[in-house]
Design an enzyme around this catalytic site. Structure first.
Site, PDB file in Angstrom:
ATOM      1  N   HIS A 245      91.940  68.690  52.655  1.00  0.00           N
ATOM      2  CA  HIS A 245      90.502  68.452  52.812  1.00  0.00           C
ATOM      3  C   HIS A 245      89.984  67.786  51.554  1.00  0.00           C
ATOM      4  O   HIS A 245      90.368  68.139  50.447  1.00  0.00           O
ATOM      5  CB  HIS A 245      89.753  69.756  53.092  1.00  0.00           C
ATOM      6  CG  HIS A 245      90.139  70.911  52.222  1.00  0.00           C
ATOM      7  ND1 HIS A 245      91.286  71.654  52.418  1.00  0.00           N
ATOM      8  CD2 HIS A 245      89.551  71.434  51.125  1.00  0.00           C
ATOM      9  CE1 HIS A 245      91.373  72.594  51.494  1.00  0.00           C
ATOM     10  NE2 HIS A 245      90.338  72.476  50.686  1.00  0.00           N
TER      11      HIS A 245
ATOM     12  N   HIS B 211      86.839  67.364  49.326  1.00  0.00           N
ATOM     13  CA  HIS B 211      85.498  67.859  49.011  1.00  0.00           C
ATOM     14  C   HIS B 211      84.629  66.662  48.622  1.00  0.00           C
ATOM     15  O   HIS B 211      85.060  65.794  47.848  1.00  0.00           O
ATOM     16  CB  HIS B 211      85.542  68.807  47.811  1.00  0.00           C
ATOM     17  CG  HIS B 211      86.277  70.090  48.022  1.00  0.00           C
ATOM     18  ND1 HIS B 211      85.638  71.286  48.295  1.00  0.00           N
ATOM     19  CD2 HIS B 211      87.602  70.381  47.961  1.00  0.00           C
ATOM     20  CE1 HIS B 211      86.550  72.254  48.389  1.00  0.00           C
ATOM     21  NE2 HIS B 211      87.742  71.733  48.189  1.00  0.00           N
TER      22      HIS B 211
HETATM   23  P1  DGP Z   1      89.902  74.709  48.572  1.00  0.00           P
HETATM   24  O1  DGP Z   1      89.598  75.843  47.644  1.00  0.00           O
HETATM   25  O2  DGP Z   1      89.996  73.375  47.857  1.00  0.00           O
HETATM   26  O3  DGP Z   1      91.077  74.978  49.472  1.00  0.00           O
HETATM   27  O4  DGP Z   1      88.621  74.588  49.492  1.00  0.00           O
HETATM   28  C1  DGP Z   1      88.457  75.305  50.678  1.00  0.00           C
HETATM   29  C2  DGP Z   1      86.987  75.262  50.997  1.00  0.00           C
HETATM   30  O5  DGP Z   1      86.848  75.552  52.368  1.00  0.00           O
HETATM   31  C3  DGP Z   1      86.153  76.282  50.248  1.00  0.00           C
HETATM   32  O6  DGP Z   1      85.210  75.579  49.424  1.00  0.00           O
HETATM   33  C4  DGP Z   1      85.441  77.077  51.316  1.00  0.00           C
HETATM   34  C5  DGP Z   1      85.653  76.266  52.563  1.00  0.00           C
HETATM   35  N1  DGP Z   1      85.856  77.044  53.769  1.00  0.00           N
HETATM   36  C6  DGP Z   1      86.841  77.950  54.001  1.00  0.00           C
HETATM   37  N2  DGP Z   1      86.731  78.459  55.230  1.00  0.00           N
HETATM   38  C7  DGP Z   1      85.672  77.830  55.811  1.00  0.00           C
HETATM   39  C8  DGP Z   1      85.059  77.923  57.092  1.00  0.00           C
HETATM   40  O7  DGP Z   1      85.464  78.686  57.981  1.00  0.00           O
HETATM   41  N3  DGP Z   1      83.964  77.134  57.307  1.00  0.00           N
HETATM   42  C9  DGP Z   1      83.494  76.265  56.369  1.00  0.00           C
HETATM   43  N4  DGP Z   1      82.419  75.526  56.681  1.00  0.00           N
HETATM   44  N5  DGP Z   1      84.052  76.153  55.154  1.00  0.00           N
HETATM   45  C10 DGP Z   1      85.119  76.933  54.881  1.00  0.00           C
END
Ligand code: DGP
Length: 113
Positions: A99, A101
């Site tokens: 992903h 950011h």
């Molecule tokens: P990372 O730490 O780089 O793997 O980022 C994962 C991000 O994903 C973290 O900032 C929170 C987000 N995240 C995790 N689960 C969910 C979810 O179910 N919904 C949304 N909108 N974001 C999520």
């Protein structure tokens, strides 16, 4: 496969998409670190950036183009924004489906913590 981002991408977990096409979806991060904090993810399951191969080059380019589009739409393109892809634990990767950011709307310090 028990991957939360696969479930978001295929609609199993309902999330409001900021953007969607055949290759990617984008949505607001559940734990925002800036006024604008979106995630751009591929529909294809790729655990980390280390798992990318040459066949994914166009997909990665498309993720960056999508991030640019979101930054423009959220009015942070000109003032500045950051694109981040964490890889593996020490970098803070917590979801093992790549992903991008997209962070903006405040002064982002460097180096990151
Ligand atoms: P990372 O730490 O780089 O793997 O980022 C994962 C991000 O994903 C973290 O900032 C929170 C987000 N995240 C995790 N689960 C969910 C979810 O179910 N919904 C949304 N909108 N974001 C999520």
């Amino acid at each position: 496969m028990d991957c939360i981002f696969c479930k978001i991408a295929n609609g199993e977990i309902p999330v409001r998409f900021v953007y969607e096409d055949d290759l990617v979806v984008a949505f607001d991060d559940a734990n925002p670190q800036a006024p604008v904090h979106c995630l751009v993810i591929p529909k294809k399951h790729i655990p980390t950036s280390l798992d990318l191969d040459a066949a994914d080059n166009a997909l990665i380019g498309h993720m960056f183009q999508t991030a640019n589009k979101i930054a423009r739409e959220r009015n942070v393109a000109d003032r500045g924004f950051r694109m981040v892809m964490n890889c593996n634990r020490e970098a803070g990767q917590s979801v093992f489906h790549i992903h991008l950011h997209v962070l903006g709307g405040r002064l982002l310090e460097w180096p990151p913590g």
